[in-house]
Scaffold this motif. Structure first.
Motif, PDB file in Angstrom:
ATOM      1  N   ASN A 307       0.904  -1.205  -0.015  1.00  0.00           N
ATOM      2  CA  ASN A 307       0.075   0.088  -0.102  1.00  0.00           C
ATOM      3  C   ASN A 307       0.831   1.201   0.039  1.00  0.00           C
ATOM      4  OD1 ASN A 307      -2.780  -0.233  -0.310  1.00  0.00           O
ATOM      5  ND2 ASN A 307      -2.886  -1.164   1.775  1.00  0.00           N
ATOM      6  N   SER A 308       1.715   1.339   0.848  1.00  0.00           N
ATOM      7  CA  SER A 308       2.805   2.410   0.885  1.00  0.00           C
ATOM      8  C   SER A 308       3.411   2.585  -0.449  1.00  0.00           C
ATOM      9  CB  SER A 308       3.738   2.329   1.986  1.00  0.00           C
ATOM     10  OG  SER A 308       4.818   1.926   1.784  1.00  0.00           O
ATOM     11  N   ASN A 309       3.987   1.463  -0.890  1.00  0.00           N
ATOM     12  CA  ASN A 309       4.541   1.666  -2.269  1.00  0.00           C
ATOM     13  C   ASN A 309       3.578   2.291  -3.304  1.00  0.00           C
ATOM     14  OD1 ASN A 309       6.924   0.431  -1.189  1.00  0.00           O
ATOM     15  ND2 ASN A 309       6.598  -1.582  -2.277  1.00  0.00           N
ATOM     16  N   SER A 310       2.337   1.959  -3.427  1.00  0.00           N
ATOM     17  CA  SER A 310       1.691   2.455  -4.505  1.00  0.00           C
ATOM     18  C   SER A 310       1.320   3.784  -4.239  1.00  0.00           C
ATOM     19  CB  SER A 310       0.479   1.379  -4.699  1.00  0.00           C
ATOM     20  OG  SER A 310      -0.466   1.572  -3.546  1.00  0.00           O
ATOM     21  N   ALA A 311       1.380   4.155  -2.837  1.00  0.00           N
ATOM     22  CA  ALA A 311       1.121   5.498  -2.294  1.00  0.00           C
ATOM     23  C   ALA A 311       2.321   6.554  -3.005  1.00  0.00           C
ATOM     24  CB  ALA A 311       0.875   5.833  -1.012  1.00  0.00           C
ATOM     25  N   ILE A 312       3.424   5.768  -2.878  1.00  0.00           N
ATOM     26  CA  ILE A 312       4.904   6.739  -3.333  1.00  0.00           C
ATOM     27  C   ILE A 312       4.367   7.041  -5.075  1.00  0.00           C
ATOM     28  CG2 ILE A 312       6.977   6.856  -3.767  1.00  0.00           C
ATOM     29  CD1 ILE A 312       7.333   5.098  -1.214  1.00  0.00           C
ATOM     30  N   ILE A 313       4.180   5.905  -5.436  1.00  0.00           N
ATOM     31  CA  ILE A 313       3.895   5.854  -6.838  1.00  0.00           C
ATOM     32  C   ILE A 313       2.826   6.970  -7.296  1.00  0.00           C
ATOM     33  CG2 ILE A 313       3.112   4.846  -8.866  1.00  0.00           C
ATOM     34  CD1 ILE A 313       4.702   2.448  -8.080  1.00  0.00           C
ATOM     35  N   LYS A 314       1.766   7.047  -6.671  1.00  0.00           N
ATOM     36  CA  LYS A 314       0.768   7.983  -6.830  1.00  0.00           C
ATOM     37  C   LYS A 314       1.193   9.418  -6.605  1.00  0.00           C
ATOM     38  CE  LYS A 314      -4.110   6.532  -6.844  1.00  0.00           C
ATOM     39  NZ  LYS A 314      -4.568   5.474  -5.898  1.00  0.00           N
ATOM     40  N   ARG A 315       1.968   9.466  -5.483  1.00  0.00           N
ATOM     41  CA  ARG A 315       2.604  10.742  -5.210  1.00  0.00           C
ATOM     42  C   ARG A 315       3.415  11.371  -6.203  1.00  0.00           C
ATOM     43  NH1 ARG A 315       6.440  12.615  -0.375  1.00  0.00           N
ATOM     44  NH2 ARG A 315       6.307  14.816  -0.761  1.00  0.00           N
TER      45      ARG A 315
END
Lengths: 560, 759
Positions: A307-315
């Protein structure tokens, strides 16, 4: 802050801050911060012994907290530095911080201006070869100083002009501005963030929601410092951390960003060639295919890390999009008025007649995609078509603004047809022609050397004088013109400053005559060219000398 | 220009020609002459499509009785539209040169979503919704109801087409998707059905693979195409996967639950109809007794209920008695469903072949093979009889019936495997994968039916593997290089970082700190020297996520941001589209950007990065398919047993074709240029390198096989500086670009003969 009446003489001497009991070189005195410079005067005297223009200051340094002496140091571009010691025991720290804050606001403005001036000068010299030559003739050969040279040139053209005219290009935002505030540990369990005005501006421009929060909360609810501290602590800043549910003022920002991103996504893309959704023609129905079945409602069984990985990508996607948008925004603002202008002007011009048809984006992109420009013959080469607002004006050139004399193409066509018509029915009346003597004298008058062709004699200078001499003469004329312009601009001599200048200019002129004009005259003589080439130049100089003479005698008379 | 290709007059709509285009046309003509199949590899950006079209159209004009139709299959909608636009260009050129009005009919066919003009239906967003809504307005029984009850809504456009459009043939011309829609709007006819109808007499049809390869669709759309057609599969490097996908089924517990609901609905509907309209069911029964042939009436609009098996497998017999009545059939499906449910209850992985499955089902619930084979056909008949309006709701039961038919039809030869497996250890989520091992099943009828099938792409290396896995015998196999006046592509293999640590995405070391850091440094260094756009591909999505996260932690991404904006592909297509558009915007306005993407993803397969949109492509690692998957293992086994293809050979081939696809995205023509950076030391090995397309291999020198990051940067800088020099037509002329006279010289013809390398 009090302002000392003795010191105020014009706007630029407006005092912004006065700090008493400031020591400089072990001498007590008062520090003044004015609109354009900072100055210090010793106690009891009304003169400044230290005075720096803000534009000359490279940076300021302050003594670390906790040190006995509370000091502020100014470092100049020249490398020199001046140190002030704030000596008022009770308020020293406050005094110093007030000074620092004010300087912090003032310095960037002047820094930009100084750079801009230099840039502007550089640009002018590069763009204008004539000016460059003049600069070489006058400044490099030390006839006049650079300051004198630029004195009334810059105001003529364009520093202020261009700045006020919105013509300057907005500086975009570095994508890495957040990287520049990388925290550094200060050694005792704390973090230090480096914030500059540039970074703050970047944050505001990229994340308008933060700016909104800022204007909502500072300074009513918290100080600026507190605001940024909270910002750096927030989940919003550390987007890779999953929101801990703690309510901070930035959680709303994150939500709004999310919303913005969503709306961007749902808006879809303009270019059909990159629309991945409509790429596939026929997708397999659910349940077919070898690809592993997407686990339904999978957010629950995704690990925290994923989840945090995809949050980074989104960011990152969002950040890049915002930076890009912030950059585009200023372009749009800059272009908007001109666009409007062209649109309004096209309503009265006839550019619409060309019936310009804008093909839809998809067609254009498709054509682009199948084009092989190297296979195509030259006919395929794209040219920029001339977009005429008024084609009549283009074919006739500028005509005086007298509406009754304005001939449209229709008029011309009709008049041509009338003339044609007349010519067809023209019959020479041979009995009423001019007498032969009158005719021949007219021909003589119109031949080279004739009465009506006097101007032709001047052209011979082209043939008489070799080109290098010609160009040298041209430069001399230009240099002399420039000097004379300076000279004549001193009249009427009303101030002591002008008096000084006019004397100086006179000596400049004389210097010019000796160092530049004389050698040239000698050169011409050596080449046996007619000496009256420089006659006019000398006349001009003489006129200036006469004027100077007259002015000086009058002044002497007044003085005696 | 007008070309003479071994006696055939070919109109080529350009003033100049690339030598390889001439060579390509030569090979193509020989293939058509021999009435056989061909495999042709030519780099993208060398005008493959226009060469194909020019030659085949010329052939059609010269020998109208030999080749009646060109069926051009491409992969994506933009590709399809591009082909039609190129065709338009060619036809305009014909008209201009000959002065004769074009008498060819060429059209594109796409799904309803791209062709529908019904105001309500076309406003729906997803293809499936559009199909479902269309069906609910055009199905045969809906229209019959409309007859008796005018309040029943129908699609006016279809009615109009049905009444008038069939009699009036569509005029000659080139019809792209938008042209069809315009035409439909003008006439008030449905463009989708118009196009489907018109492909029967069109000279050229352009559509997607699925219309030929997916039996469910091919049966409806492409059934009646003439044998004397030439079929072209463009961008065919992935054709085997398309074939397999169309014949594979996955069943989850959710599918079964939904199927259960479907069965209940059917039961209720049957009992209701029995009370009101028992004659209808009797009628159906009679029809089934007589055989399935009758069931063909009005099938055109009933797309959902097609048969998943291939045309030559369609049954000639009548439906077996045990499932002939509606109740019996529903009972049968229920039994089958219960059996599947029981099987999905297990907690360990099972893998078995189709005969094993059939044996088991016979022993446990006494279901015979024969009725299973008829499941799909029987369900289709039942749904029509019951006049079910919204077929989309019945996708679960349709899927189950297709599974039943497939598993019982292709049992011979052990073609199918399936397994149960659990996604996560905590929540049991078993899936029944029924996967096709043999791509040749789906494509076999195509090869059998049409006289010439051309398989072509920019990356088909090694050429000989395609005929083997697709099981056909080509008459020509050729690979063409790109003739270049300047070496505009620069493939480099980076094997280690500046610290000499090997760079590789090998499973054992891919999570190594040093490897990840070196990958990051490579991207960082490149971002500083490459102008405009850089595209980087990772081997899988998860790997990319992990790397991005650790780059973020190490601050590498922030440093990259100093040079360029970063955009990242996500698993959401809409989000990725946006990122892509922004990426292009950033390249366009001079900021420069990096796109992080995934091999085998949508971007790597469908998006071109021409000119400044991609000055460098970096391939991080070798994009092997996930080898631990049981389905893949089964497929590899099958390949080994049936075609004697070694597992490793196939895996490497598969990885290399995807790598080639990725790096090939950057070069889209001879005026384009780009770096191709392979960041994995394994690329340097002969078995990997040798599987790259010839046009890339040629430029891989021994000096660029195992570089460090620094060396890569040096070589790249040099290359970019050279490429930035002006490149004019004169530089190309005579070498990689020819005028007609140059082409006709003896010298050049000899040179051209060497361009094609026969496999």
């Amino acid at each position: 802050s009090e302002s000392d009446p003795n010191l105020i003489s014009s706007e630029s001497y407006l005092v912004l801050l006065v700090v008493k009991r400031v020591r400089q070189r072990k001498q007590d005195g008062t520090l003044y911060l004015m609109a354009e410079r900072i100055a210090w005067g010793p106690e009891g005297k009304d003169r400044f012994t230290v005075s720096h223009l803000y534009a000359d200051i490279r940076c300021q340094k302050i003594s670390p907290d906790g040190k006995a002496k509370i000091q502020l140091q100014l470092v100049l571009h020249t490398g020199e530095s001046t140190t002030f010691h704030f000596a008022n025991e009770s308020t020293a720290l406050k005094d110093r911080d007030a000074t620092k804050e004010l300087l912090q606001q003032l310095l960037p403005k002047f820094k930009k201006k100084a750079n801009k001036e230099l840039e502007e000068k550089n640009r002018m010299l590069q763009e204008d070869p004539v000016l460059f030559q003049l600069y070489k003739d006058l400044v490099v050969s030390q006839v006049i100083s650079a300051e004198e040279f630029w004195a009334n040139r810059l105001s003529l053209s364009s520093v202020e002009h261009s700045i006020s005219n919105n013509n300057k290009q907005e500086v975009g935002i570095s994508a890495a501005f957040l990287a520049d505030i990388r925290p550094q540990t200060d050694g005792c369990n704390g973090l230090r963030y480096n914030l500059t005005t540039d970074i703050i501006e970047s944050i505001f421009r990229t994340y308008p929601t933060v700016k909104q929060k800022y204007s909502e909360n500072v300074p009513h609810n918290m100080t600026e410092k507190e605001f940024w501290t909270r910002f750096f602590q927030s989940h919003y800043f550390h987007r890779d951390r999953i929101s801990t549910g703690l309510q901070d003022i930035f959680s709303e920002c994150a939500k709004q960003d999310e919303k913005g991103l969503k709306s961007m996504v749902t808006q879809g893309v303009k270019n059909p060639m990159v629309d991945l959704l409509s790429l596939e023609d026929k997708t397999l129905d659910e349940g077919y295919g070898t690809a592993t079945v997407p686990t339904t409602s999978n957010s629950s069984n995704k690990s925290l890390r994923e989840n945090s990985n995809s949050a980074i990508i989104k960011r990152f996607n969002h950040h890049s999009a915002m930076v890009l948008a912030a950059g585009l925004l200023c372009v749009i603002f800059r272009d908007a008025p001109s666009d409007q202008a062209s649109e309004t002007s096209s309503t009265d011009g006839n550019s619409r007649d060309s019936d310009f048809f804008q093909p839809p984006l998809k067609k254009v992109k498709l054509q682009e995609a199948i084009e092989y420009d190297d296979l195509q013959g030259d006919s395929g080469r794209k040219t920029i078509s001339l977009n005429l607002k008024k084609s009549d004006r283009y074919s006739h050139g500028p005509t005086p603004l007298q509406s009754q004399h304005y001939t449209t193409s229709q008029d011309i066509i009709t008049s041509i047809s009338i003339i044609q018509h007349e010519m067809r029915s023209y019959k020479p009346r041979l009995t009423q022609v001019m007498s032969s003597s009158a005719a021949s004298s007219a021909i003589i008058a119109l031949s080279p050397g004739g009465v009506l062709m006097q101007g032709g004699a001047q052209q011979t200078i082209n043939q008489l004088v070799p080109t290098d001499v010609q160009s040298e003469l041209k430069h001399l004329y230009m240099a002399a013109g420039e000097l004379l312009r300076h000279f004549w601009s001193c009249f009427p001599v009303s101030t002591p400053f002008l008096e000084e200048k006019v004397v100086k200019m006179k000596s400049n002129l004389e210097k010019f005559q000796v160092t530049k004009l004389r050698p040239f005259q000698e050169k011409i003589q050596r080449q046996y060219l007619s000496t009256n080439l420089t006659g006019h130049l000398e006349e001009m100089l003489q006129a200036a000398y006469n004027k100077f003479q007259a002015w000086q005698t009058r002044r002497m008379m007044r003085k005696t | 220009m007008k070309l003479n290709i071994e006696g055939l007059l070919v109109y080529f709509p350009y003033d100049y020609i690339y030598p390889e285009q001439y060579s390509y046309m030569l090979e193509l003509k020989r293939t058509l002459d021999a009435k056989g199949h061909g495999v042709l590899e030519m780099p993208s950006g060398t005008g493959k499509t226009i060469s194909l079209l020019s030659l085949i159209v010329a052939y059609q004009k010269a020998y109208p009785l030999e080749v009646t139709k060109l069926v051009y299959c491409s992969r994506t909608v933009p590709e399809i539209e591009k082909v039609v636009e190129e065709l338009r260009k060619l036809m305009d050129y014909y008209a201009k040169q000959t002065g004769v009005k074009n008498d060819f009919l060429a059209l594109a066919l796409s799904s309803r979503k791209n062709l529908c003009i019904h105001p309500e239906v076309s406003s729906l967003r997803f293809g499936k919704e559009v199909d479902g809504k269309c069906h609910s307005l055009t199905a045969s029984y809906i229209r019959a109801q409309h007859h008796s009850n005018p309040c029943q809504p129908v699609c006016q456009f279809f009615e109009e087409f049905d009444a008038v459009g069939r009699q009036v043939p569509i005029p000659p011309g080139i019809f792209n998707l938008d042209d069809l829609k315009d035409f439909g709007r003008r006439k008030g006819w449905c463009p989708y059905f118009l196009a489907r109808y018109a492909i029967l007499h069109a000279n050229i049809v352009v559509y997607s693979y699925h219309y030929l390869l997916d039996p469910k669709i091919a049966d409806l759309v492409s059934k009646e195409l003439a044998k004397k057609s030439v079929v072209v599969f463009d961008e065919a490097h992935n054709i085997d996967n398309v074939c397999i996908d169309s014949m594979s089924v996955n069943i989850t517990r959710r599918t079964l639950d939904r199927c259960q609901t479907n069965v209940e609905t059917l039961q209720n509907t049957i009992s209701r109809i029995k009370e009101t309209d028992a004659a209808k069911l009797r009628e159906e029964y009679m029809r089934l007794v007589e055989g399935l042939k009758e069931a063909n009436v009005a099938r055109e609009t009933d797309i959902y209920l097609s048969n998943p098996v291939l045309p030559d497998e369609i049954l000639q017999e009548a439906v077996p008695g045990s499932i002939r009545t509606a109740e019996h059939f529903v009972g049968f499906i229920k039994r089958f469903l219960e059996y599947l449910k029981a099987r999905l209850r297990i907690h360990h992985v099972v893998q078995e072949s189709a005969p094993q499955f059939l044996k088991d089902i016979y022993e446990k619930v006494c279901i015979d093979r024969k009725p299973l084979r008829f499941c799909a056909e029987r369900l289709r008949s039942l749904l029509r009889t019951l006049e079910i309006a919204d077929i989309a709701d019945f996708s679960a039961i349709t899927l189950i019936s297709h599974f039943a038919t497939l598993v019982s039809t292709y049992s011979k030869g052990n073609l199918y495997d399936y397994d149960f497996h659990q996604k996560t250890p905590t929540i049991a989520n078993p899936v029944l994968h029924f996967s096709c091992m043999d791509p040749s099943i789906a494509i076999k009828p195509v090869f059998g039916r049409f006289q010439s099938v051309i398989i072509t792409s920019g990356t088909l290396s090694p050429l000989d593997i395609y005929p083997r896995i697709l099981d056909f015998r080509p008459v020509t196999m050729a690979s063409f290089t790109m003739t270049l006046a300047r070496t505009c592509l620069c493939p480099l293999i980076v094997g280690r970082g500046n610290d000499q640590v090997a760079m590789t995405s090998k499973f054992e070391t891919r999570e190594d700190f040093a490897v990840i850091r070196n990958y990051g440094n490579l991207l960082l260094e490149m971002s500083a020297i490459v102008p405009d756009g850089i595209v980087a591909f990772f081997t899988s999505y998860i790997y990319m996520e992990n790397i991005v996260a650790s780059w973020y932690e190490q601050g590498i991404l922030e440093n990259i941001q100093r040079n360029k904006l970063i955009f990242i592909e996500t698993q959401d297509a809409a989000e990725t589209s946006m990122a892509l558009e922004k990426y292009q915007e950033a390249c366009e306005n001079g900021r420069g950007a990096i796109l992080l993407s995934v091999a085998r993803g949508k971007v790597s397969e469908g998006i071109d990065f021409v000119h400044h949109f991609g000055r460098a492509v970096i391939m991080f690692g070798v994009p092997y398919v996930y080898t631990q998957s049981r389905i893949l293992k089964a497929r590899l086994e099958y390949l080994r047993d049936q075609f004697q293809i070694r597992e490793n050979d196939f895996l490497t081939f598969d990885a290399m074709r995807h790598a080639a696809q990725c790096v090939g995205r950057a070069i889209r023509g001879k005026t384009d240029y780009g770096l191709m950076i392979f960041a994995d030391k394994r690329y340097a090995r002969a078995d990997k390198r040798g599987k790259l397309p010839r046009w890339i291999q040629e430029h891989l020198t021994d000096g660029s096989l195992n570089l460090t990051i620094d060396e890569t940067v040096q070589l790249s800088k040099h290359f970019l500086r050279q490429m930035a020099q002006p490149f004019r037509r004169e530089d190309q002329l005579g070498l990689s670009l020819l005028t007609l006279e140059q082409l006709q010289s003896e010298d050049m013809l000899q040179k051209i003969a060497q361009i094609a390398q026969q496999a």
